[in-house]
Write a protein that holds these residues in place. Structure first.
Motif, short mmCIF file in Angstrom:
data_model
loop_
_atom_site.label_atom_id
_atom_site.label_comp_id
_atom_site.label_asym_id
_atom_site.label_seq_id
_atom_site.Cartn_x
_atom_site.Cartn_y
_atom_site.Cartn_z
N THR A 149 5.46 3.89 -6.69
CA THR A 149 4.57 4.21 -7.81
C THR A 149 4.29 2.99 -8.68
O THR A 149 3.32 3.00 -9.45
CB THR A 149 5.17 5.32 -8.68
OG1 THR A 149 6.48 4.94 -9.14
CG2 THR A 149 5.27 6.62 -7.90
N ARG A 150 5.12 1.97 -8.59
CA ARG A 150 4.84 0.76 -9.37
C ARG A 150 3.62 0.01 -8.86
O ARG A 150 3.07 -0.83 -9.58
CB ARG A 150 6.07 -0.17 -9.35
CG ARG A 150 7.31 0.42 -9.99
CD ARG A 150 8.52 -0.48 -9.79
NE ARG A 150 8.78 -0.71 -8.37
CZ ARG A 150 9.72 -1.53 -7.91
NH1 ARG A 150 10.48 -2.20 -8.76
NH2 ARG A 150 9.90 -1.68 -6.61
N ASN A 151 3.23 0.33 -7.64
CA ASN A 151 2.08 -0.33 -7.02
C ASN A 151 0.92 0.66 -6.92
O ASN A 151 0.96 1.57 -6.09
CB ASN A 151 2.45 -0.84 -5.63
CG ASN A 151 1.31 -1.55 -4.94
OD1 ASN A 151 0.27 -1.82 -5.56
ND2 ASN A 151 1.46 -1.83 -3.67
N PRO A 152 -0.11 0.53 -7.73
CA PRO A 152 -1.23 1.48 -7.69
C PRO A 152 -1.87 1.60 -6.32
O PRO A 152 -2.38 2.68 -5.96
CB PRO A 152 -2.22 0.91 -8.71
CG PRO A 152 -1.39 0.06 -9.62
CD PRO A 152 -0.31 -0.52 -8.76
N ASP A 153 -1.84 0.54 -5.51
CA ASP A 153 -2.44 0.59 -4.19
C ASP A 153 -1.71 1.56 -3.26
O ASP A 153 -2.26 2.00 -2.24
CB ASP A 153 -2.46 -0.80 -3.55
CG ASP A 153 -3.43 -1.74 -4.26
OD1 ASP A 153 -4.35 -1.24 -4.95
OD2 ASP A 153 -3.27 -2.97 -4.14
N ASP A 154 -0.45 1.90 -3.57
CA ASP A 154 0.31 2.84 -2.77
C ASP A 154 -0.04 4.29 -3.09
O ASP A 154 0.50 5.21 -2.48
CB ASP A 154 1.81 2.65 -2.99
CG ASP A 154 2.35 1.42 -2.27
OD1 ASP A 154 1.55 0.72 -1.65
OD2 ASP A 154 3.56 1.18 -2.34
N LEU A 155 -0.91 4.49 -4.05
CA LEU A 155 -1.27 5.84 -4.50
C LEU A 155 -2.74 6.13 -4.22
O LEU A 155 -3.45 6.70 -5.04
CB LEU A 155 -0.96 5.99 -6.00
CG LEU A 155 0.52 5.84 -6.36
CD1 LEU A 155 0.70 5.71 -7.87
CD2 LEU A 155 1.32 7.02 -5.83
N ASP A 156 -3.19 5.75 -3.02
CA ASP A 156 -4.57 6.02 -2.65
C ASP A 156 -4.76 7.52 -2.41
O ASP A 156 -3.78 8.27 -2.27
CB ASP A 156 -4.98 5.19 -1.44
CG ASP A 156 -4.14 5.48 -0.20
OD1 ASP A 156 -4.01 6.67 0.16
OD2 ASP A 156 -3.61 4.53 0.41
N PRO A 157 -5.98 8.02 -2.38
CA PRO A 157 -6.23 9.46 -2.26
C PRO A 157 -5.57 10.13 -1.07
O PRO A 157 -5.27 11.33 -1.11
CB PRO A 157 -7.76 9.53 -2.17
CG PRO A 157 -8.24 8.32 -2.90
CD PRO A 157 -7.24 7.26 -2.59
N ALA A 158 -5.31 9.39 0.01
CA ALA A 158 -4.69 9.98 1.19
C ALA A 158 -3.32 10.57 0.88
O ALA A 158 -2.90 11.55 1.49
CB ALA A 158 -4.58 8.94 2.30
N VAL A 159 -2.61 9.97 -0.07
CA VAL A 159 -1.28 10.46 -0.44
C VAL A 159 -1.35 11.90 -0.93
O VAL A 159 -0.44 12.70 -0.71
CB VAL A 159 -0.66 9.56 -1.53
CG1 VAL A 159 0.66 10.14 -2.02
CG2 VAL A 159 -0.45 8.15 -1.00
#
Length: 344
Positions: A149-159
């Motif tokens: 969660t510290r990395n916004p790129d890890d929270l793309d819509p696919a998640v």
């Protein structure tokens, strides 16, 4: 970059494969998992007896995890491809995304969701830890995604594809420790991580449950000012405020000092046998007035109950557990506890 790991059942060895949701996703294979727990002809029961080659829960002992098993059924742990945690298909329409699913509270939430036949998805930094905790699960029961969660790129819509509910249990220590290594500080976890998560959650999600802490509104008062020397309560409160202002349907839970676990004998059997001893009664309050301790199992159960109890939407509660008989997994009893807290 968030990556999905698909948990599939095969004989002996178990492969985690990455389903490609975006061009940045990678593929990892040949990760063997522990054999799963088998439970057939099961029913929900408060008084259960489970036997295995190494441990036993005596009849009459209550588990808040509420594992659905038949009384006196032998736990099968062979490496058979038929040996899955449930023999029946997922019955719930929920898909619960658990953030911090391998942490002290998160692991209990995931185990409880599996025991209730509720589909879960976990976003974790370390898929190997999820593998050792939850064993071999079909992706119709459990999906593991690698992300932070510290990395916004890890929270793309696919998640969030198909997700109906979100539970966030992330956290770190109040004082500097090895857990702070790698920029794992309260500011990064309790503020920036929560903010990134909330920004990414789609409006279709029916409920966000955030686990925070008692004392967040009293960070300048003793003894809370000592706990807040490095800002943990300040950043948790900032995270809470961001959730409240987001427009998402939310419930915030503020537990007291956590007891029971975290469990370090990593396997699903251990989690499903965890009990709170005599401290089963639950105290729920509002206004940041409760001071005490609470079982991690109680917090996990409260998170799951809050997903569907309508009167908890838009509310903040403090949680303690004390000696006595508790609500266990009885939704009516939990509803009355939450309702009573709002009228105090």
């Amino acid at each position: 970059m968030a990556t999905k790991l698909s948990l599939c059942s095969v004989a002996h060895d178990f492969t985690i494969s990455f389903n490609k949701f975006s061009k940045t996703h990678q593929r990892i294979s040949n990760l063997s998992l522990f054999p799963p727990l088998k439970a057939s002809n099961y029913c929900f029961s408060n008084n259960i007896s489970i036997s295995s080659s190494t441990s036993r829960i005596s009849e009459g002992e209550t588990s808040l995890v509420s594992h659905a098993v038949k009384e006196n059924e032998e736990i099968q742990t062979s490496n058979s491809k038929e040996n899955q945690i449930f023999d029946s298909p997922i019955s719930s329409s929920k898909l619960v995304l658990v953030i911090g699913g391998t942490g002290g509270v998160g692991q209990l939430i995931v185990a409880s969701l599996l025991s209730r036949n509720i589909k879960a998805r976990v976003l974790v930094r370390d898929p190997e830890k999820a593998k050792s905790l939850f064993g071999e699960q079909d992706e119709n029961s459990l999906q593991v995604w690698k992300g932070d969660t510290r990395n916004p790129d890890d929270l793309d819509p696919a998640v969030f594809e198909g997700v109906t509910h979100v539970i966030s249990t992330t956290g770190t220590t109040a004082f500097p420790s090895k857990r702070w290594d790698g920029d794992n500080t309260p500011e990064k976890i309790d503020w920036e991580g929560v903010r990134n998560l909330v920004r990414a959650i789609p409006p279709t999600v029916k409920r966000l449950v955030l686990v925070s802490s008692v004392g967040v509104t009293k960070s300048n008062e003793l003894p809370w000012s000592i706990m807040n020397l490095f800002g943990v309560l300040k950043y948790k409160k900032m995270g809470e405020d961001f959730v409240r202002d987001s427009g998402l349907p939310y419930t915030i839970l503020r537990p007291g000092r956590l007891t029971d676990g975290p469990y370090t004998s990593y396997d699903l059997n251990t989690l499903l046998k965890a009990t709170v001893g005599q401290r089963r009664a639950v105290l729920i309050g509002q206004g940041d007035k409760l001071v005490g301790e609470v079982s991690r199992l109680v917090v996990a159960e409260a998170c799951i109950q809050a997903l569907d109890i309508e009167l908890t939407e838009g509310q903040i509660y403090e949680l303690n557990s004390v000696e006595g008989q508790g609500p266990e997994s009885d939704t009516e009893k939990w509803t009355e506890l939450f309702k009573a807290a709002q009228t105090q």
